[in-house]
Design a protein around this motif. Structure first.
Motif, mmCIF file in Angstrom:
data_model
loop_
_atom_site.group_PDB
_atom_site.id
_atom_site.type_symbol
_atom_site.label_atom_id
_atom_site.label_comp_id
_atom_site.label_asym_id
_atom_site.label_seq_id
_atom_site.Cartn_x
_atom_site.Cartn_y
_atom_site.Cartn_z
ATOM 1 N N GLN A 239 -37.958 -7.857 -36.832
ATOM 2 C CA GLN A 239 -38.342 -7.334 -35.486
ATOM 3 C C GLN A 239 -37.633 -8.127 -35.020
ATOM 4 O O GLN A 239 -37.113 -9.300 -35.043
ATOM 5 N N ASP A 240 -37.740 -7.472 -33.488
ATOM 6 C CA ASP A 240 -37.333 -8.981 -32.072
ATOM 7 C C ASP A 240 -38.483 -9.548 -31.777
ATOM 8 O O ASP A 240 -39.627 -9.835 -32.481
ATOM 9 N N PRO A 241 -38.111 -10.922 -31.665
ATOM 10 C CA PRO A 241 -38.415 -12.017 -31.479
ATOM 11 C C PRO A 241 -39.711 -11.598 -30.476
ATOM 12 O O PRO A 241 -39.727 -10.500 -29.594
ATOM 13 N N GLY A 242 -41.005 -11.652 -30.821
ATOM 14 C CA GLY A 242 -42.076 -11.703 -29.547
ATOM 15 C C GLY A 242 -43.092 -10.264 -30.462
ATOM 16 O O GLY A 242 -43.336 -9.737 -28.913
ATOM 17 N N VAL A 243 -42.803 -9.266 -30.989
ATOM 18 C CA VAL A 243 -43.112 -7.875 -30.743
ATOM 19 C C VAL A 243 -44.764 -8.209 -32.080
ATOM 20 O O VAL A 243 -45.682 -7.433 -31.457
ATOM 21 N N LEU A 244 -44.902 -9.198 -32.632
ATOM 22 C CA LEU A 244 -46.552 -9.792 -32.807
ATOM 23 C C LEU A 244 -47.570 -10.123 -31.766
ATOM 24 O O LEU A 244 -48.428 -10.142 -32.098
ATOM 25 N N LYS A 245 -46.520 -10.648 -31.212
ATOM 26 C CA LYS A 245 -47.638 -11.286 -29.866
ATOM 27 C C LYS A 245 -48.562 -11.059 -29.237
ATOM 28 O O LYS A 245 -49.770 -11.375 -29.305
ATOM 29 N N PRO A 246 -47.943 -9.745 -29.144
ATOM 30 C CA PRO A 246 -49.533 -8.807 -28.581
ATOM 31 C C PRO A 246 -50.371 -8.193 -29.258
ATOM 32 O O PRO A 246 -51.718 -8.340 -28.864
ATOM 33 N N ALA A 247 -50.364 -8.457 -30.381
ATOM 34 C CA ALA A 247 -51.004 -8.005 -31.802
ATOM 35 C C ALA A 247 -51.780 -8.869 -31.542
ATOM 36 O O ALA A 247 -53.418 -8.661 -31.660
ATOM 37 N N LEU A 248 -51.231 -10.079 -31.666
ATOM 38 C CA LEU A 248 -52.387 -11.191 -32.378
ATOM 39 C C LEU A 248 -52.684 -12.248 -31.202
ATOM 40 O O LEU A 248 -54.225 -12.516 -30.894
ATOM 41 N N ASP A 249 -52.392 -12.074 -29.765
ATOM 42 C CA ASP A 249 -53.697 -12.092 -28.835
ATOM 43 C C ASP A 249 -54.766 -11.357 -28.637
ATOM 44 O O ASP A 249 -56.225 -11.890 -28.654
ATOM 45 N N LEU A 250 -54.914 -9.854 -29.338
ATOM 46 C CA LEU A 250 -56.056 -8.715 -29.499
ATOM 47 C C LEU A 250 -57.110 -9.355 -30.486
ATOM 48 O O LEU A 250 -58.624 -9.379 -30.374
ATOM 49 N N VAL A 251 -56.312 -9.968 -31.849
ATOM 50 C CA VAL A 251 -57.021 -10.748 -32.957
ATOM 51 C C VAL A 251 -58.151 -11.177 -32.378
ATOM 52 O O VAL A 251 -58.496 -11.014 -32.965
ATOM 53 N N ARG A 252 -57.177 -12.300 -32.054
ATOM 54 C CA ARG A 252 -57.620 -13.550 -31.563
ATOM 55 C C ARG A 252 -58.869 -13.638 -30.556
ATOM 56 O O ARG A 252 -60.079 -14.270 -30.566
ATOM 57 N N ASP A 253 -58.854 -12.936 -29.453
ATOM 58 C CA ASP A 253 -60.311 -12.066 -28.181
ATOM 59 C C ASP A 253 -60.391 -11.652 -29.329
ATOM 60 O O ASP A 253 -61.669 -12.053 -28.448
ATOM 61 N N ALA A 254 -60.779 -11.240 -30.178
ATOM 62 C CA ALA A 254 -61.524 -10.298 -30.844
ATOM 63 C C ALA A 254 -62.329 -11.525 -32.193
ATOM 64 O O ALA A 254 -63.194 -10.836 -32.743
ATOM 65 N N GLY A 255 -62.180 -12.863 -32.107
ATOM 66 C CA GLY A 255 -62.228 -13.533 -33.340
ATOM 67 C C GLY A 255 -61.693 -13.183 -34.408
ATOM 68 O O GLY A 255 -62.002 -14.170 -35.640
ATOM 69 N N GLY A 256 -61.215 -12.680 -34.920
ATOM 70 C CA GLY A 256 -59.845 -12.769 -36.505
ATOM 71 C C GLY A 256 -59.035 -13.464 -36.202
ATOM 72 O O GLY A 256 -58.481 -14.261 -35.456
ATOM 73 N N LEU A 257 -58.278 -14.012 -37.398
ATOM 74 C CA LEU A 257 -57.626 -14.777 -37.803
ATOM 75 C C LEU A 257 -56.134 -14.081 -38.399
ATOM 76 O O LEU A 257 -56.163 -12.513 -38.195
ATOM 77 N N PHE A 258 -54.789 -14.976 -37.978
ATOM 78 C CA PHE A 258 -53.920 -14.339 -38.273
ATOM 79 C C PHE A 258 -53.573 -14.498 -39.445
ATOM 80 O O PHE A 258 -53.430 -16.172 -39.586
ATOM 81 N N VAL A 259 -52.987 -14.093 -40.810
ATOM 82 C CA VAL A 259 -52.835 -14.761 -41.928
ATOM 83 C C VAL A 259 -51.622 -13.693 -42.386
ATOM 84 O O VAL A 259 -51.737 -12.936 -42.082
ATOM 85 N N ALA A 260 -50.400 -14.793 -42.996
ATOM 86 C CA ALA A 260 -48.980 -14.228 -42.381
ATOM 87 C C ALA A 260 -48.649 -14.168 -43.891
ATOM 88 O O ALA A 260 -48.596 -15.428 -44.320
ATOM 89 N N ASP A 261 -48.551 -13.023 -44.933
ATOM 90 C CA ASP A 261 -47.832 -12.603 -46.477
ATOM 91 C C ASP A 261 -46.906 -13.354 -46.166
ATOM 92 O O ASP A 261 -46.004 -12.749 -45.259
ATOM 93 N N GLU A 262 -46.742 -14.455 -46.894
ATOM 94 C CA GLU A 262 -44.906 -14.740 -46.830
ATOM 95 C C GLU A 262 -44.999 -15.080 -48.024
ATOM 96 O O GLU A 262 -43.367 -15.321 -49.320
#
Length: 449
Positions: A239-262
């Motif tokens: 993806q282009d840089p920045g694609v994940l950020k809007p979704a992650l902002d919503l996740v954190r606003d909802a009290g959730g964490l972001f797990v990056a599976d590397e």
């Protein structure tokens, strides 16, 4: 389970050999398949319509018992090449000294942890070690649920995150016979080939928002959004840089964490960055690490923000008999040294561009290729019946995988429709290996068409 309840479809595996189809195998291979089924049972699967047998390996090559050489463009477990002498020597040396667990004071685990943490952002402060990527994702989700007090998990629609009871429960790519947890919600992957949108970040965020709302409506809450940042099991979508950020902002606003599976896209695989998520200019709460970490030795783990680990560590304890053992740490340290000392991230970027350019050139001559995409040494080639309709063509994709196997070049396939060729060479691939692959690939295309 009654007869009426039995699944009607065999458990899903892309590019799997069907053990019922042994009539075309030579007598030796048929005897092997029958013996394997008798001893190991039906859950184990082989690759390719004509299963391949190997007796040794070296660098980017595997060899069968007759000495035939196969170019390995698929196995990322041994990410710096089969039997790398530096890694092997480190394992052997440590095995001669001691192999024990983490409840004794020893420098090896601390030395490697310090080196590994230097590859992450300063927000990531701890590492914890497991044996496998499945264990790493299992631990990550235990911590996310404990930290947030919530149960809900959001993943992409064809994700694979492991084969433990917990991780299989949020790995939809395991197929319909493998049940998902009631606390799991799916969102479509950001498919750059089929999704027509001016803003993929907003498109993905809207889907994530719907599932967050549903989890809260049903009293589950959101513990984590888990994503492989290349969406590899969904079809490989850089993806282009920045694609994940809007979704992650919503996740954190909802009290959730972001797990990056590397597990698949980490350790310099993307070429541009050490870790796949770094392409998105975000910092996860937990990063899960796996397959390539010990170049074949079973070692994996998570990197985590201290504030996430603190409450978990206060309320419970973590111990893994083999996770982080002295030999595992020697293997992981040596593997990371090879990646850094041999400039394999830069090599991955350079040779990956050669392969992508070559594949795109081949696509201009073959209408069956709908799309070529990738970054570094991780590429997907989407096979279609018609470029206008973009109808998936799994038959052609699997025929190509098997034709390449006959030419002694190893790849596999991925995506829900099994129509995306999964090309994932060792980080040590050079231009000569890339040229050999591209020549064989076009030859295979001509053969199957």
């Amino acid at each position: 389970m009654t007869t009426a309840q039995k699944p009607t479809k065999r458990g899903k595996m892309v590019n799997g050999f069907d053990p019922a189809n042994t009539e075309n195998l030579d007598p030796r291979a048929r005897a092997f398949v029958e013996r394997r089924a008798r001893l190991l049972g039906p859950a184990y699967r082989l690759f390719y319509s004509n299963p391949v047998e190997f007796s040794r390996a070296n660098g980017v090559f595997l060899y069968d018992s007759d000495g035939n050489e196969y170019l390995d463009a698929y196995n990322n477990v041994v990410s710096v090449g089969h039997c790398h002498p530096h890694v092997n020597a480190a394992i052997a040396k440590q095995m001669e000294v001691m192999c024990t667990h983490t409840r004794y004071m020893q420098d090896g685990i601390l030395d490697f942890a310090e080196t590994l943490l230097d590859t992450f952002e300063t927000e990531i402060g701890h590492v914890m070690f497991t044996c496998t990527g499945s264990e790493a994702n299992d631990l990550a989700l235990r911590m996310a649920k404990h930290h947030t007090g919530n149960q809900g998990i959001i993943v992409t629609s064809e994700a694979y995150h492991g084969n433990s009871e917990l991780t299989a429960g949020f790995s939809p790519s395991m197929g319909e016979n493998s049940p998902l947890g009631t606390w799991v919600r799916l969102v479509p992957a950001p498919d750059t080939y089929r999704v027509e949108t001016q803003n993929m970040g907003e498109w993905l965020a809207a889907r994530v928002s719907e599932q967050i709302h549903d989890l809260h409506r049903r009293g589950q809450g959101l513990a984590a959004f888990v994503a492989d940042s290349l969406f590899t099991s969904d079809g490989i979508f850089p993806q282009d840089p920045g694609v994940l950020k809007p979704a992650l902002d919503l996740v954190r606003d909802a009290g959730g964490l972001f797990v990056a599976d590397e597990v698949q896209c980490g350790f310099a695989r993307t070429g541009t960055h050490m870790w796949g998520y770094q392409h998105h200019d975000v910092v996860p709460d937990i990063v899960s690490l796996g397959k390539p970490m010990g170049n074949g030795y079973p070692v994996a783990g998570i990197a985590v923000r201290p504030e996430v680990a603190e409450r978990f560590g206060h309320d419970t304890r973590y111990f893994n008999t083999f996770g982080g053992n002295t030999v595992a740490m020697a293997a992981a340290k040596a593997t990371l040294e090879v990646i850094q000392d041999e400039n394999l991230q830069e090599n991955c970027d350079h040779v990956g561009r050669i392969m992508l350019d070559g594949l795109r050139d081949i696509a201009t001559r073959h209408e069956s290729i709908g799309d070529v995409r990738g970054t570094g040494l991780y590429m997907g080639v989407e096979m279609v019946q018609d470029r206008a309709t973009k109808t998936p063509d799994s038959r052609s994709a699997l025929s190509l995988v098997n034709e390449l196997r006959e030419q002694r070049i190893l790849i596999s396939a991925t995506s829900f429709n099994a129509n995306v060729l999964k090309i994932r060479p060792h980080l040590t691939f050079d231009k000569g290996h890339a040229d050999r692959f591209l020549t064989g690939f076009e030859k295979a295309l001509k053969a199957v068409s």
